[in-house]
Design a protein around this motif. Structure first.
Motif, mmCIF file in Angstrom:
data_model
loop_
_atom_site.group_PDB
_atom_site.id
_atom_site.type_symbol
_atom_site.label_atom_id
_atom_site.label_comp_id
_atom_site.label_asym_id
_atom_site.label_seq_id
_atom_site.Cartn_x
_atom_site.Cartn_y
_atom_site.Cartn_z
ATOM 1 N N GLU A 34 -4.259 4.501 -6.583
ATOM 2 C CA GLU A 34 -5.303 4.903 -5.631
ATOM 3 C C GLU A 34 -5.508 6.410 -5.685
ATOM 4 O OE1 GLU A 34 -4.120 3.370 -1.767
ATOM 5 O OE2 GLU A 34 -2.657 4.947 -1.494
ATOM 6 N N ASP A 71 0.840 -1.198 0.000
ATOM 7 C CA ASP A 71 0.000 0.000 0.000
ATOM 8 C C ASP A 71 0.878 1.251 0.000
ATOM 9 O OD1 ASP A 71 -2.311 1.490 0.137
ATOM 10 O OD2 ASP A 71 -2.918 0.794 2.127
ATOM 11 N N ASP A 72 0.334 2.356 -0.484
ATOM 12 C CA ASP A 72 1.031 3.653 -0.451
ATOM 13 C C ASP A 72 2.417 3.547 -1.073
ATOM 14 O OD1 ASP A 72 -1.210 4.296 1.019
ATOM 15 O OD2 ASP A 72 -0.180 4.232 2.948
HETATM 16 MG MG MG Z 1 -3.070 3.584 0.273
#
Ligand code: MG
Ligand code: C2E
Ligand code: MG
Ligand code: MG
Length: 284
Positions: free
Chosen positions: A237, A180-181
Motif C-alpha cells: 500500500e 492491514d498495515d
Molecule cells: Mg493500511
C-alpha cells in the motif's frame, strides 16, 4: 501580587481545560448526528494486480462531509468513534454501503471486483459479529467471496484465540480476510500461520522510501517472501512512484495500491475507471 498571578494562571488553565472538554463533547455530538444526517460517504481506491495490470479490488475508505469543516479524513474522527463506541453503528453503515455498492457494480456489468472493508476492534468484538456480517451480505445480495475484511495486527493480538475463532466463522461464511498495515504491529510470525487470512498488506511506512532506504528494501522483500512461502497473497500500500513499482515487481509482490495508480475515487469515478476499454500499468 504573586498570589494573584497564580490564581489567574489557574483560572486560565481551567478555562482552557473546560474549553477542550466542551469541544470534545461537541465533536462527539456531531459524530453522533452524522449518521442520521447522512454526512458519511465512501471513496474507493483501486487495487491492481501487477502481473495482469487489472484492477481486482476496491478498498472502501470512509469520509465525513462535515457541514462546517468540509471533508474530514478518518484519521481525524475514527479514534473518537472508537472511544465512544460510535464506531459500531458507523462501521455497520460502512459495511452495508460498501456491499450495496459492490452489488450495484456487479448488476451494472462491471468486471468482477472484490470490495475491501476496514474493520475496527470494537466492531470485530461485537457478539455474533460473523452472523451479523452474513446478514448484511444476504440483505445486500453480495456474494460472500466478493467481500474482504481488513483486520490489523493489533486488533488480532488483543485476544488471539477469540480473534482466530471469529476469523474462522467469517471464513466459514466465505468472506476473505486480509491483515492491514502489516509489519507495524507485534503479531509473532508463528501466530501468523494460524490466522485464516488470504492477503497481507505491507504497511506504507515500509513502502515510502524504497528503493533508496536499504532497511526498508530488506523489510519489504522479507514480508513478500514470508507471504509467498505461507501461500498468502501480498499487496503493497502507499505505492506512489515507478521506482517502487519496479522494486516490488522484482521482489515478487503480487499487487499494488497507491497514488501511483490512483487516489481513492468517488463511486462514479471508480466506475468510469473500470469501464475504460483497456488500462495497464504501462500506460499510466
Ligand atoms: Mg493500511
Ligand atoms: P488504511 O486502511 O491503511 O488505508 C490506506 C490509507 O492510505 C488511506 O487513508 C488512503 O487514502 C491512503 N493512501 C492510499 N494510497 C496512498 C499513497 O500512495 N500515499 C499516501 N501517502 N497515502 C495513501 P485514509 O482514507 O485517510 O484512511 C486512513 C485510515 O483510516 C485507514 O488506513 C484505516 O485504518 C482507517 N479507515 C478508513 N476507512 C475506515 C472505515 O470505514 N472503518 C475503519 N474502522 N477504519 C477506516
Ligand atoms: Mg485498509
Ligand atoms: Mg493505516
Amino acid at each position: 501580587r504573586a498570589k494573584e498571578l497564580g490564581r489567574n494562571n489557574l483560572q486560565v488553565f481551567t478555562e482552557e481545560m473546560a474549553a477542550k472538554a466542551h469541544e470534545k463533547l461537541k465533536q462527539q455530538e456531531e459524530l453522533r448526528q452524522a449518521l442520521a444526517r447522512q454526512e458519511f460517504f465512501l471513496q474507493f481506491q483501486p487495487q491492481m494486480n501487477l502481473a495482469t495490470g487489472r484492477v481486482f479490488a476496491a478498498e472502501a475508505l470512509l469520509r465525513w462531509r462535515h457541514p462546517e469543516r468540509g471533508t474530514v479524513s478518518p484519521a481525524a474522527f475514527i479514534p473518537l468513534a472508537e472511544e465512544t463506541g460510535l464506531i459500531v453503528p458507523i462501521g455497520d453503515w460502512v459495511l452495508r454501503a460498501a456491499c450495496r455498492q459492490a452489488r450495484a457494480w456487479q448488476d451494472e456489468g462491471l468486471p468482477p471486483l472484490i470490495i475491501s472493508v476496514n474493520v475496527s476492534a470494537r466492531q470485530f468484538r461485537e457478539r455474533n459479529w460473523a452472523a451479523h456480517v452474513a446478514a448484511i451480505l444476504t440483505e445486500t445480495g453480495l456474494d460472500p467471496f466478493r467481500l474482504e475484511l481488513e483486520l490489523t495486527e493489533s486488533l488480532i493480538m488483543q485476544d488471539v484465540p477469540g480473534a482466530i475463532a471469529t476469523m474462522h466463522e467469517l471464513q466459514a461464511i466465505g468472506v476473505h480476510l486480509a491483515i492491514d498495515d502489516f509489519g507495524t504491529g507485534y503479531s509473532s510470525l508463528s501466530a501468523l500461520k494460524r490466522f485464516p487470512v488470504r492477503r497481507l498488506k505491507i504497511d506504507r511506512s515500509f513502502v515510502a522510501d524504497i528503493p533508496t532506504d536499504l532497511d526498508d528494501n530488506a523489510i519489504t522483500a522479507a514480508i513478500i517472501s514470508l507471504a509467498r512461502n505461507l501461500g498468502l497473497r501480498v499487496i503493497a500500500e502507499g505505492v506512489e512512484n515507478q521506482a517502487q513499482v519496479e522494486f516490488l515487481r522484482q521482489s515478487g509482490c503480487d499487487e499494488i495500491q497507491g497514488y501511483f495508480f490512483s487516489r481513492p475515487l468517488s463511486a462514479p469515478d471508480f466506475e468510469a475507471l473500470m469501464l475504460q476499454p483497456r488500462f495497464s500499468i504501462h500506460s499510466v
